[in-house]
Scaffold this motif. Structure first.
Motif, PDB file in Angstrom:
ATOM      1  N   LEU A 258       0.842  -1.186   0.000  1.00 41.59           N
ATOM      2  CA  LEU A 258       0.000   0.000   0.000  1.00 41.59           C
ATOM      3  C   LEU A 258       0.881   1.241   0.000  1.00 41.59           C
ATOM      4  N   LEU A 259       0.302   2.352  -0.418  1.00 43.07           N
ATOM      5  CA  LEU A 259       1.058   3.600  -0.459  1.00 43.07           C
ATOM      6  C   LEU A 259       1.654   3.927   0.907  1.00 43.07           C
ATOM      7  N   GLN A 260       0.900   3.676   1.974  1.00 48.30           N
ATOM      8  CA  GLN A 260       1.394   4.005   3.314  1.00 48.30           C
ATOM      9  C   GLN A 260       2.506   3.068   3.781  1.00 48.30           C
ATOM     10  N   ASP A 261       2.748   1.977   3.036  1.00 48.29           N
ATOM     11  CA  ASP A 261       3.852   1.074   3.383  1.00 48.29           C
ATOM     12  C   ASP A 261       5.199   1.573   2.861  1.00 48.29           C
ATOM     13  N   LEU A 262       5.193   2.523   1.926  1.00 47.23           N
ATOM     14  CA  LEU A 262       6.423   2.882   1.226  1.00 47.23           C
ATOM     15  C   LEU A 262       7.528   3.414   2.139  1.00 47.23           C
ATOM     16  N   PRO A 263       7.226   4.170   3.216  1.00 48.52           N
ATOM     17  CA  PRO A 263       8.330   4.584   4.097  1.00 48.52           C
ATOM     18  C   PRO A 263       9.092   3.419   4.725  1.00 48.52           C
ATOM     19  N   LYS A 264       8.508   2.216   4.711  1.00 49.77           N
ATOM     20  CA  LYS A 264       9.205   1.047   5.252  1.00 49.77           C
ATOM     21  C   LYS A 264      10.241   0.495   4.276  1.00 49.77           C
ATOM     22  N   LEU A 265      10.207   0.955   3.028  1.00 51.30           N
ATOM     23  CA  LEU A 265      11.168   0.499   2.024  1.00 51.30           C
ATOM     24  C   LEU A 265      12.433   1.339   2.148  1.00 51.30           C
ATOM     25  N   LYS A 266      13.520   0.706   2.548  1.00 55.10           N
ATOM     26  CA  LYS A 266      14.775   1.418   2.805  1.00 55.10           C
ATOM     27  C   LYS A 266      15.900   0.676   2.091  1.00 55.10           C
ATOM     28  N   THR A 267      16.297   1.193   0.942  1.00 48.08           N
ATOM     29  CA  THR A 267      17.297   0.488   0.143  1.00 48.08           C
ATOM     30  C   THR A 267      18.720   0.769   0.592  1.00 48.08           C
ATOM     31  N   SER A 268      18.915   1.766   1.453  1.00 42.66           N
ATOM     32  CA  SER A 268      20.256   2.096   1.968  1.00 42.66           C
ATOM     33  C   SER A 268      21.263   2.301   0.841  1.00 42.66           C
ATOM     34  N   GLY A 269      20.867   3.088  -0.154  1.00 40.39           N
ATOM     35  CA  GLY A 269      21.778   3.414  -1.244  1.00 40.39           C
ATOM     36  C   GLY A 269      21.842   2.385  -2.348  1.00 40.39           C
ATOM     37  N   LYS A 270      20.884   1.432  -2.378  1.00 41.85           N
ATOM     38  CA  LYS A 270      20.873   0.394  -3.417  1.00 41.85           C
ATOM     39  C   LYS A 270      19.528   0.404  -4.146  1.00 41.85           C
TER      40      LYS A 270
ATOM     41  N   ILE B   4       2.272   5.302  -6.017  1.00 38.18           N
ATOM     42  CA  ILE B   4       3.368   4.382  -5.707  1.00 38.18           C
ATOM     43  C   ILE B   4       4.571   4.601  -6.616  1.00 38.18           C
ATOM     44  N   ALA B   5       4.352   4.621  -7.936  1.00 40.73           N
ATOM     45  CA  ALA B   5       5.476   4.750  -8.865  1.00 40.73           C
ATOM     46  C   ALA B   5       6.178   6.094  -8.698  1.00 40.73           C
ATOM     47  N   GLU B   6       5.394   7.172  -8.522  1.00 35.39           N
ATOM     48  CA  GLU B   6       5.986   8.496  -8.318  1.00 35.39           C
ATOM     49  C   GLU B   6       6.808   8.550  -7.036  1.00 35.39           C
ATOM     50  N   TYR B   7       6.193   8.101  -5.954  1.00 29.47           N
ATOM     51  CA  TYR B   7       6.838   8.187  -4.641  1.00 29.47           C
ATOM     52  C   TYR B   7       8.183   7.468  -4.649  1.00 29.47           C
ATOM     53  N   MET B   8       8.201   6.261  -5.210  1.00 30.60           N
ATOM     54  CA  MET B   8       9.431   5.479  -5.194  1.00 30.60           C
ATOM     55  C   MET B   8      10.525   6.152  -6.007  1.00 30.60           C
ATOM     56  N   ALA B   9      10.150   6.814  -7.111  1.00 31.00           N
ATOM     57  CA  ALA B   9      11.146   7.485  -7.939  1.00 31.00           C
ATOM     58  C   ALA B   9      11.682   8.743  -7.268  1.00 31.00           C
ATOM     59  N   VAL B  10      10.818   9.479  -6.573  1.00 31.59           N
ATOM     60  CA  VAL B  10      11.235  10.722  -5.928  1.00 31.59           C
ATOM     61  C   VAL B  10      12.058  10.439  -4.678  1.00 31.59           C
ATOM     62  N   GLN B  11      11.625   9.465  -3.894  1.00 32.92           N
ATOM     63  CA  GLN B  11      12.331   9.127  -2.665  1.00 32.92           C
ATOM     64  C   GLN B  11      13.488   8.174  -2.981  1.00 32.92           C
TER      65      GLN B  11
END
Length: 624
Positions: free
Chosen positions: A178-190, A213-220
């Motif tokens: 879900l959109l609200q789950d995205l802050p839990k995605l932490k790639t740590s520079g990867k 979702i697609a926008e948020y992931m690209a911006v963050q």
């Protein structure tokens, strides 16, 4: 800039670069949407005549974060075998009405890419919804799939491919993400390139939410770019577009993201798929390492020490060695319906050894231990990767041949030590709500990174009556095949006491267990380990990383002053989650001019979500 269908910008902040929408609609379920092809269509045929992408930022701070991410990605700041990893994600067989009528849709498309368009040296992580929960239990399956998606994503990958139902705020009917789950995605520079072959995940002109979702992931920091559709799409169109892109990048050449997104759109007459990112960003699979020559024995022994000799290559270079087990066929059966639903897919090629070696003089020999539980025969692969400038190179030996070896006399399991940072934890430890659990493992026979038997894994954490697979979080220390560590994020919502156990096997299946009692307590807000690196700055082409560790999520801003107090540069306020954070400065002032040598003062200012503030001043010497 972002766009909305609020063309007069009455609500403010979102309509920076207006979108072209052939049919205006504010209905999130509408079949119509925006397409940026319009801005690059010079001939009037409806297709872009040059590569185009949208960076949907709304503030200077978002743009600054995006640029920092882009610079780090293209310089290959973080090398490692994650740059040879795909994350493949699939919806299950159930439609919106709860009927299992879609077994021939999403999973077969992903499995086709897995079998036919994934090169053997690519490590594959599979997040297929059919692997989780019980068939028909939408809540259980969605919850377990979400947990698997987040954990897999946070380990990093070059590419993420999703096939399934979606919209701007949700992936799959079971709510895998879900959109609200995205802050839990932490790639740590990867950050991977994320591709959503679905409906409307890329709809970017909605007023609510501001970012899908697609926008948020690209911006963050979650993705280097996203490719997604702004409207509903036929599953066959999604299938062929995904195949085209995977086939294109398999040439192992460097491609701009604009080419990757655009060429398949023209071939299949698509105009509503959008690239969220910089179309000039260069993307590639690891490039072939033509300078490397490696010799390995004709057969490698499971349950024994083995070796590979690097005869020619580049000395004084860090090499990453990865050995992938051959994949197996897995059959899924849903027997809750009549007739039953079945599908056989190709499983993961799990790593059975992953290590790094600092080569000083050639030739040099790399040693590794293969688990006694590995399958004999042909099919495994060895990959050796390294960074050269801003390129990531790979050398592969495939297929490897495994035979049974002579089992050694080792009868003891691995030694286990718990740490937070450099502080060792014994028996009982008071810890904060969120922390990184570091577990150091050592054994003369190495650590088993493969399956031990059944569902038993080589490294597991037992907590809350569940076993958590920790193998993906383990890394050997440099130049070692006997000692390494697990780094696992522990997160709790409230103060409590909890017992955990760590179970570890060596490569001869000797087991060890260590228990730890956690006293979990909420701690005060703090900022620690504040550093500028490098300091002093001596390379005129270098920049500076300001690093810090936050005890709680916070807004952070860096300001740089001359010794006389004049403001030279500010990073703008940026949001960071609890833990390690960094801000990059390219040594240019707020007017984009190069700064002169001298002594400067930098100030770090923090404000957490509860309004608590922290600031500190330190010195920085620039002597280029």
């Amino acid at each position: 800039g972002d766009a909305t269908y609020d063309y007069k910008n009455l609500r403010g902040g979102g309509n920076i670069v207006p979108a072209y929408e052939p049919v205006i609609s504010s209905d999130i379920d509408d079949m119509k949407g925006a397409r940026d092809e319009f801005y690059a269509d010079m001939t009037g045929d409806g297709y872009a005549d040059f590569y185009i992408g949208r960076i949907p930022v709304r503030t200077k701070e978002e743009l600054g974060n995006f640029v920092d991410k882009l610079i780090s990605y293209e310089r290959k700041d973080l090398s490692g075998y994650w740059r040879s990893r795909y994350i493949l994600v699939s919806d299950d067989e159930y439609n919106a009405a709860g009927i299992p009528s879609e077994m021939s849709w999403h999973l077969p498309y992903v499995d086709y890419i897995r079998r036919n368009l994934t090169l053997p040296f690519i490590e594959v992580r599979e997040v297929y919804e059919i692997k989780y929960g019980s068939p028909g239990d939408i809540v259980e399956r969605g919850r377990e799939a979400k947990e698997a998606f987040i954990k897999t994503f946070n380990q990093g990958g070059l590419l993420l491919t999703f096939y399934g139902h979606g919209n701007p705020v949700q992936l799959t009917h079971e709510q895998m993400l879900l959109l609200q789950d995205l802050p839990k995605l932490k790639t740590s520079g990867k950050p991977p390139l994320t591709m959503f072959f679905s409906c409307k995940v890329g709809a970017f002109t909605r007023l609510d939410p501001a970012h899908g979702i697609a926008e948020y992931m690209a911006v963050q920091d979650q993705a280097i770019a996203s490719i997604a559709s702004t409207i509903s799409q036929f599953v066959s169109v999604n299938d062929y577009y995904g195949r085209y892109i995977h086939n294109l990048i398999n040439d192992r050449r460097i491609h701009p993201l604009g080419e990757i997104a655009q060429d398949g759109k023209i071939y299949y007459s698509l105009t509503y798929y959008t690239l969220f990112g910089d179309p000039a960003t260069m993307f590639s699979l690891p490039l072939p390492d033509s300078s490397l020559q490696v010799q390995v024995p004709d057969s490698l022994e499971i349950g024994n020490i083995n070796y590979a000799v690097i005869e020619e290559g580049t000395p004084t270079t860090l090499y990453h060695l990865n050995i992938l087990h051959k994949p197996t066929e897995i059959t899924y059966v849903n027997s809750t319906v009549r007739p039953s639903v079945t599908y056989t897919y190709l499983g993961e090629n799990s790593p059975i050894f992953t290590g790094s070696f600092d080569i000083k003089i050639l030739p040099d020999t790399l040693h590794f231990f293969l688990p006694v539980t590995a399958d004999t025969g042909y099919g495994a692969l060895m990959g050796i990767t390294r960074k050269e400038g801003n390129k990531f190179l790979s050398y592969e030996i495939y297929p490897l041949h495994f035979i049974k070896g002579t089992i050694g006399e080792d009868k003891k399991g691995p030694s286990i030590k718990f740490f937070i940072g450099n502080i060792e934890l014994e028996d009982t430890a008071e810890v904060p709500l969120n922390f990184n659990l570091r577990v150091v493992l050592e054994d003369s026979s190495g650590i088993n990174l493969y399956t031990v038997f059944g569902t038993e894994k080589g490294i597991m954490l037992h907590m809350d009556n569940q076993f958590i697979d920790l193998r993906p979080y383990f890394e050997y220390y440099k130049n070692s095949f006997t000692k390494g560590e697990v780094n696992y994020p522990m997160e709790f919502e409230f103060s409590q006491d909890k017992d955990i156990s760590l179970i570890a096997y060596d490569n001869l299946n000797n087991m060890s267990v260590k228990n730890l009692h956690l006293v979990i307590r909420e701690r005060e807000f703090s900022v620690s380990n504040i550093l500028a690196y490098p300091n002093p700055v001596k390379n005129e082409n270098s920049g500076v990383y300001f690093t810090f560790i936050l005890s709680k999520p916070s807004w952070v801003e860096i300001k740089v002053f001359t010794i006389g107090g004049r403001l030279v540069w500010t990073s703008g306020r940026r949001y960071f989650n609890q833990g390690f954070g960094k801000i990059y400065w390219n040594l240019r002032d707020n007017f984009n001019d190069n700064i002169s040598n001298g002594f400067y003062i930098y100030k770090l200012e923090c404000k957490n979500e509860e309004g608590r503030k922290f600031e500190i001043k330190k010195g920085l010497l620039i002597a280029k």
